[in-house]
Design a protein around this motif. Structure first.
Motif: not given
Length: 463
Positions: A365-392
């Motif tokens: 959530s970006g609480s004070p002092g926390d890293p921007a882990f939302g950027d990590l989750v946003a970068g994960l491939p999505v099934g049948a959609w994007s990146g290394s899961l685009q054809d799965r």
């Protein structure tokens, strides 16, 4: 990178819906399968059935009264856990993110080869140490007698593309801007020296297989390079000498392609002619995760090492990542040899991967002092959609996970792994990690892993 076929027209609106949903939810390989890095595709949806599939559940879930039941998870996974494609061994863990309870554990604490799922640790570590907004600089300075020194600090995405050309990575800094700065300064270059002294140690990990460099997925790791270690933005195979290749590209951009290029170190106090900076670390993390880019991973690992005062080497990066992840409350063990997971001797437990993802999901959530882990989750491939899961997730029972499963893939010869996040049917968020490290068929193992994750998506696991 190659440019793939266009997807079905008329789905752009769906993509926007998914992007918004990802933000709202915090989501924001091969030598016979040596690496799992595909070419990037336009962000256009595969099918209309995916529309709205990533929207937040409409039913309010109260974690305290509706915990995930281990028995329900076991029942949902009973059949997919018997798939022959998984080979003779599977390490697996599933966590109810809201409570932190482990609801499935099959040898999860025993370390195994994680393949590219190890990049999850690199992403968390660099977001913690450098932060999402940090940009890596590259400069040109003036040496003696018309020598121009190209000084890199570890930007793997600096591009040699001309101003009218498309770079290999979106948002990349341009070598052509540095060439323009040299020309604007009135310098008549006599030779190019490339300074990659920001990195140390061997440029190719001794833990990698001998045929990993140069390949389409592997390059020597130098502090100065262009286009992910490629000698040209459109090159498929990467370079064994990406630093010298970058120097040659600079010479060509200056209109003097025959200038001699060599390695060296910039003089102390040299006049800076120009500086460019990479896209933010948040973007580099997304590019690394989405397409499982080994070169970006190794360069980001060295950024972690620099911030922790450790050598910017394979060994230093692995040690720095482990130390940083421990500060986040996750025990990575001591088995990682690099930042990418490319080494066959890398070892990481499914428990560490699932723990990391659960931690990231609760601190996104970006609480004070926390890293921007939302950027990590946003970068994960999505099934049948994007990146290394685009054809799965496009066939069989795994289709139930299309647009729902967000996960990092991992593929080495004999190893297939998948670690990510998914909501079950009742809206509970689950973190999971699966490592099949005795797989006899990569396609079979990937299909079996996808069915496991899809079964979680269709499970009503809470009561």
């Amino acid at each position: 990178m190659s440019h793939p076929r266009a997807r079905t027209a008329g789905r752009v609106a769906t993509v926007m819906a998914v992007a918004l949903a990802c933000a709202a939810l915090g989501y924001g390989e091969t030598r016979a399968a040596r690496t799992d890095e595909p070419a990037p595709r336009p962000a256009v949806a595969r099918a209309a059935a995916l529309a709205g599939s990533t929207q937040a559940p409409t039913t309010a879930i109260t974690p305290a009264t509706l915990p995930v039941q281990a028995a329900a998870v076991a029942a949902a996974l009973r059949t997919p856990l018997t798939a022959t494609g998984l080979g003779s061994r599977l390490r697996a863990e599933v966590i109810d993110v809201a409570t932190g309870a482990v609801v499935l554990n099959r040898g999860a604490t025993t370390a195994a080869a994680p393949a590219s799922t190890a990049k999850l640790l690199t992403a968390a570590a660099v977001l913690t140490t450098r932060g999402p907004d940090f940009r890596i600089r590259t400069s040109v300075v003036l040496g003696s007698g018309g020598t121009v020194v190209l000084v890199g600090h570890g930007d793997p995405t600096l591009t040699g593309a001309r101003a009218t050309q498309r770079p290999a990575y979106t948002g990349a800094a341009r070598l052509s801007d540095l060439a323009a700065a040299i020309t604007h300064a009135g310098v008549r270059p006599t030779r190019i020296v490339v300074d990659s002294s920001a990195f140390g140690g061997p440029a190719v990990s001794p833990a990698w297989d001998s045929d990993d460099v140069p390949t389409e997925y592997g390059a020597a790791i130098t502090a100065t390079m262009t286009d992910g270690g490629r000698a040209a933005p459109s090159a498929v195979v990467r370079s064994a000498n990406p630093d010298l290749a970058a120097g040659a590209e600079l010479a060509a951009l200056l209109g003097h392609p025959k200038l001699p290029v060599s390695r060296g170190v910039a003089p102390t106090g040299a006049r800076v002619l120009g500086t460019v900076r990479s896209a933010p670390v948040s973007t580099l993390v997304a590019q690394m995760l989405m397409y499982s880019d080994n070169v970006i991973a190794e360069c980001l690992g060295r950024q972690v090492a620099m911030t922790r005062g450790l050598p910017a080497t394979f060994t230093g990066a692995a040690a720095a990542i482990r130390a940083t992840v421990r500060t986040l409350g996750v025990d990575p063990g001591a088995g990682m040899r690099d930042a990418s997971g490319l080494a066959p001797t890398d070892r990481l437990s499914a428990s560490a991967l699932a723990d990391l993802l659960a931690m990231v999901a609760t601190r996104r959530s970006g609480s004070p002092g926390d890293p921007a882990f939302g950027d990590l989750v946003a970068g994960l491939p999505v099934g049948a959609w994007s990146g290394s899961l685009q054809d799965r997730y496009v066939a069989g029972s795994a289709r139930a996970g299309a647009g729902l499963v967000r996960a990092k893939t991992g593929t080495l010869t004999g190893v297939s792994a998948l670690a990510g996040l998914v909501h079950d049917r009742s809206g509970r968020l689950l973190a999971f990690a699966f490592i099949a490290d005795r797989a006899t068929s990569t396609p079979g193992a990937q299909a079996a892993l996808d069915e496991l994750a899809a079964a979680l998506a269709t499970c009503t696991c809470s009561s």
